[in-house]
Scaffold this motif. Structure first.
Motif, PDB file in Angstrom:
ATOM      1  N   GLU A 118       0.615  -1.269   0.012  1.00 26.05           N
ATOM      2  CA  GLU A 118       0.106  -0.407  -0.092  1.00 26.05           C
ATOM      3  C   GLU A 118       0.883   0.907   0.199  1.00 26.05           C
ATOM      4  O   GLU A 118       2.289   1.232   0.469  1.00 26.05           O
ATOM      5  CB  GLU A 118      -1.013  -0.297   1.463  1.00 26.05           C
ATOM      6  CG  GLU A 118      -1.627  -1.214   1.299  1.00 26.05           C
ATOM      7  CD  GLU A 118      -2.689  -1.778   2.161  1.00 26.05           C
ATOM      8  OE1 GLU A 118      -2.846  -0.379   3.078  1.00 26.05           O
ATOM      9  OE2 GLU A 118      -3.561  -2.025   2.725  1.00 26.05           O
ATOM     10  N   VAL A 119       0.503   2.296  -0.422  1.00 22.47           N
ATOM     11  CA  VAL A 119       0.936   3.400  -0.955  1.00 22.47           C
ATOM     12  C   VAL A 119       0.093   4.287  -1.004  1.00 22.47           C
ATOM     13  O   VAL A 119      -1.055   4.664  -1.072  1.00 22.47           O
ATOM     14  CB  VAL A 119       1.331   3.917  -2.340  1.00 22.47           C
ATOM     15  CG1 VAL A 119       2.382   5.488  -2.380  1.00 22.47           C
ATOM     16  CG2 VAL A 119       3.187   3.309  -2.302  1.00 22.47           C
ATOM     17  N   ILE A 120       0.567   5.435   0.507  1.00 24.10           N
ATOM     18  CA  ILE A 120      -0.332   6.007   0.623  1.00 24.10           C
ATOM     19  C   ILE A 120      -0.311   7.808   0.506  1.00 24.10           C
ATOM     20  O   ILE A 120       1.204   7.858  -0.020  1.00 24.10           O
ATOM     21  CB  ILE A 120      -0.456   6.405   2.802  1.00 24.10           C
ATOM     22  CG1 ILE A 120      -0.508   5.682   3.469  1.00 24.10           C
ATOM     23  CG2 ILE A 120      -1.230   7.625   3.004  1.00 24.10           C
ATOM     24  CD1 ILE A 120      -0.102   5.875   4.850  1.00 24.10           C
ATOM     25  N   ILE A 121      -1.568   8.449  -0.567  1.00 26.57           N
ATOM     26  CA  ILE A 121      -1.129   9.115  -0.967  1.00 26.57           C
ATOM     27  C   ILE A 121      -2.117  10.307  -0.298  1.00 26.57           C
ATOM     28  O   ILE A 121      -3.402  10.182  -0.623  1.00 26.57           O
ATOM     29  CB  ILE A 121      -1.479   8.971  -3.051  1.00 26.57           C
ATOM     30  CG1 ILE A 121      -0.707   7.879  -3.223  1.00 26.57           C
ATOM     31  CG2 ILE A 121      -1.246  10.616  -3.545  1.00 26.57           C
ATOM     32  CD1 ILE A 121      -0.926   7.006  -4.347  1.00 26.57           C
ATOM     33  N   PRO A 122      -2.162  11.548   0.225  1.00 25.27           N
ATOM     34  CA  PRO A 122      -2.732  12.373   0.613  1.00 25.27           C
ATOM     35  C   PRO A 122      -3.460  12.986  -0.097  1.00 25.27           C
ATOM     36  O   PRO A 122      -2.812  14.046  -2.081  1.00 25.27           O
ATOM     37  CB  PRO A 122      -1.517  13.685   1.174  1.00 25.27           C
ATOM     38  CG  PRO A 122      -0.531  13.218   1.661  1.00 25.27           C
ATOM     39  CD  PRO A 122      -0.662  12.400   0.300  1.00 25.27           C
ATOM     40  N   ALA A 123      -4.480  13.652  -0.995  1.00 26.37           N
ATOM     41  CA  ALA A 123      -5.522  13.475  -2.084  1.00 26.37           C
ATOM     42  C   ALA A 123      -5.807  15.546  -1.895  1.00 26.37           C
ATOM     43  O   ALA A 123      -6.562  15.540  -0.328  1.00 26.37           O
ATOM     44  CB  ALA A 123      -6.399  13.694  -2.210  1.00 26.37           C
ATOM     45  N   THR A 136       9.483  11.819  -0.993  1.00 22.89           N
ATOM     46  CA  THR A 136       8.866  12.718  -1.012  1.00 22.89           C
ATOM     47  C   THR A 136       9.939  13.787  -2.599  1.00 22.89           C
ATOM     48  O   THR A 136      10.683  14.021  -3.091  1.00 22.89           O
ATOM     49  CB  THR A 136       9.352  13.675   0.182  1.00 22.89           C
ATOM     50  OG1 THR A 136       9.325  15.251   0.097  1.00 22.89           O
ATOM     51  CG2 THR A 136      11.121  13.547   0.881  1.00 22.89           C
ATOM     52  N   ASP A 137       8.408  14.021  -3.327  1.00 28.44           N
ATOM     53  CA  ASP A 137       8.413  14.820  -4.170  1.00 28.44           C
ATOM     54  C   ASP A 137       8.780  16.634  -4.196  1.00 28.44           C
ATOM     55  O   ASP A 137       7.758  17.399  -3.736  1.00 28.44           O
ATOM     56  CB  ASP A 137       7.346  14.639  -4.954  1.00 28.44           C
ATOM     57  CG  ASP A 137       6.793  15.342  -6.506  1.00 28.44           C
ATOM     58  OD1 ASP A 137       8.497  15.781  -6.616  1.00 28.44           O
ATOM     59  OD2 ASP A 137       6.539  15.118  -7.089  1.00 28.44           O
ATOM     60  N   ASP A 138       9.449  16.998  -4.205  1.00 27.75           N
ATOM     61  CA  ASP A 138      10.407  18.325  -3.801  1.00 27.75           C
ATOM     62  C   ASP A 138       9.892  19.263  -4.804  1.00 27.75           C
ATOM     63  O   ASP A 138      10.975  20.257  -4.561  1.00 27.75           O
ATOM     64  CB  ASP A 138      11.180  18.502  -2.624  1.00 27.75           C
ATOM     65  CG  ASP A 138      11.176  17.455  -1.183  1.00 27.75           C
ATOM     66  OD1 ASP A 138       9.856  17.234  -0.689  1.00 27.75           O
ATOM     67  OD2 ASP A 138      12.095  17.803  -0.628  1.00 27.75           O
ATOM     68  N   MET A 150       3.046   8.677  -0.170  1.00 30.11           N
ATOM     69  CA  MET A 150       4.038   9.631  -0.815  1.00 30.11           C
ATOM     70  C   MET A 150       3.698  10.861  -0.750  1.00 30.11           C
ATOM     71  O   MET A 150       2.469  11.124  -0.755  1.00 30.11           O
ATOM     72  CB  MET A 150       3.615   9.003  -2.167  1.00 30.11           C
ATOM     73  CG  MET A 150       4.276   9.265  -3.227  1.00 30.11           C
ATOM     74  SD  MET A 150       3.416   8.778  -5.277  1.00 30.11           S
ATOM     75  CE  MET A 150       4.960   9.361  -6.242  1.00 30.11           C
ATOM     76  N   PHE A 151       4.669  11.837  -0.851  1.00 29.16           N
ATOM     77  CA  PHE A 151       4.167  12.735   0.046  1.00 29.16           C
ATOM     78  C   PHE A 151       4.725  14.264  -1.087  1.00 29.16           C
ATOM     79  O   PHE A 151       5.759  14.256  -2.006  1.00 29.16           O
ATOM     80  CB  PHE A 151       5.403  13.255   0.702  1.00 29.16           C
ATOM     81  CG  PHE A 151       5.074  14.273   1.896  1.00 29.16           C
ATOM     82  CD1 PHE A 151       3.748  14.772   2.538  1.00 29.16           C
ATOM     83  CD2 PHE A 151       5.101  15.661   1.913  1.00 29.16           C
ATOM     84  CE1 PHE A 151       3.040  15.767   3.029  1.00 29.16           C
ATOM     85  CE2 PHE A 151       5.353  16.789   2.468  1.00 29.16           C
ATOM     86  CZ  PHE A 151       4.360  16.362   3.370  1.00 29.16           C
TER      87      PHE A 151
END
Ligand code: PLP
Length: 400
Positions: A117-122, A203-205, A169-170
């Protein structure tokens, strides 16, 4: 039997393409369309980056490059992580790819399998869930509402974590909302992650430098050194230096993960083009003043569009803290009737109404995992922001 592989039906192409196709149709009919859809800054490539490429060509040094990037590229990324975040990565902890997108893709493809599972904030960047699905994993979408500026609360993160969680995934600042986590807000999420040592963080910065009103950027490995060993910190030159077309992204992280990301790339695109790396090295290691000047210009354009959208009937939005977009609620238009008698049932109807009635293109919120909203980019000429904003106000006022 279907000719195409089952993996092709696991994910969808970018939903913004649907609106883009309609824009092209209308333009072909001769209509002038104001596009508030851009996902790329509109400044030229910095001069020092262009010059570096000219020099490279004159030296005739355009050959295959190492899969994980040239040594000079990895040194530039190393310097950037140290200079901007105080993060130390060895050269074997850094890899370069054709854009941050490829870096994220490599990371998921190298690590995610069925059941993970990959947590993705929407709201999320539309590619995240599809990349997870393509890798065979399960996206666990955590809905983050406007009432908390579209940010994930620590208790939401805690609740989403299971024994199968592989990644969070942030991204901050966020596409599409511009939500930017302060060091304190990031700290609170880090505290949750510390309690769950099996969860890794990607983290995608990429929007790091597009941050407004003097806010401070922060990234997980910097905020909490105990997360360093399970964080992949991703970045690129697309947004910071307005170098989208060069296609250059990079990551710093644990040696084994970075090596496997590189292995993934070795059987697809190989090393990034030599010209892109030369340009990126110059941009990253050169004077950084240009980044601040451009961000100030974007902030000014944000303010123009924000003022217009805030005054439109039925719309409600908050001033974005970063990135290049306003994520605006159109809840007040749902159920209303257009002058030609159609009922606005959702954000797709609303964005199509804007396009057909006043020729303004924006992207529907459903593409980013939250409705009823739309994303309006403020990367457009100032006169288009003013006119586009006026036309949106007119279209909203005409609803009954
Ligand atoms: N990450 C986010 C959140 C983005 O919005 C985008 C582009 O829109 C990317 C990554 C892609 O970056 P790159 O051009 O470096 O592949």
């Amino acid at each position: 039997m279907d000719f195409f592989a089952p993996r092709m039906s696991r994910f969808k192409p970018s939903p913004s393409q649907v609106a883009a196709a309609r824009v092209r149709e209308l333009q072909a009919e001769g209509r002038k369309i104001i596009k508030l859809t851009s996902g790329e800054p509109d400044f030229p490539t910095p001069d020092n980056a262009k010059q570096a490429v000219i020099d490279l060509m004159e030296r005739n040094e355009i050959w295959y490059t190492p899969i994980n990037g040239t040594q000079a590229m990895r040194e530039a990324a190393q310097l950037k992580f140290r200079r901007d975040h105080g993060l130390e990565y060895g050269l074997d902890q850094i890899t370069a790819g054709s854009g941050t997108k490829q870096i994220l893709f490599n990371c998921l493809m190298a690590t995610v399998s069925q059941g993970d599972e990959v947590i993705i904030p929407a709201p999320y960047w539309a590619s995240y869930p599809d990349m997870v699905l393509l890798a065979g994993g399960t996206p666990v979408v955590v809905s983050c509402g406007q009432n908390n500026q579209f940010k994930m609360r620590p208790e939401q993160l805690e609740e989403a974590i299971t024994k199968n969680t592989k990644w969070l995934m942030f991204s901050s600042p966020s596409n599409p909302t511009g939500a930017t986590y302060s060091p304190v807000e990031l700290r609170a999420l880090a505290d949750v992650l510390l309690r769950h040592p099996h969860v890794h963080i990607v983290t995608d910065d990429v929007y790091e430098h597009l941050i407004f009103d003097g806010r401070e950027f922060a990234t997980f490995a910097q905020i909490e050194p105990r997360l360093y060993d399970r964080t992949v910190t991703c970045n690129g030159v697309s947004k910071a230096y307005s170098m989208t077309g060069w296609r250059l992204g990079f990551a710093g992280g644990p040696k084994a993960i970075i090596a496997n990301m590189s292995k993934m790339q070795s059987q697809s695109t190989s090393g990034v083009s030599a010209v892109a790396q030369a340009a990126a090295i110059a941009a990253i290691t050169g004077p950084q003043e240009i980044v601040r000047e451009r961000t100030a210009n974007l902030q000014h354009r944000r303010d123009i569009l924000y003022k217009k959208l805030s005054a439109a009937k039925g719309l409600s939005c908050d001033l974005p803290e970063g990135a290049m977009y306003i994520f605006c609620s159109c809840a007040g238009t749902i159920g209303k009737r257009t002058p030609d008698g159609r009922v606005i049932e959702n954000d797709t109807d609303f964005t199509m109404y804007l396009l057909d009635s006043v020729g303004v293109a924006v992207v529907q919120g459903v593409a980013y995992g939250l409705s009823p909203y739309f994303r309006a980019s403020f990367v457009a000429p100032e006169e288009d922001l003013v006119l586009g904003g006026d036309l949106i106000q007119q279209a909203c006022a005409a609803l009954r």
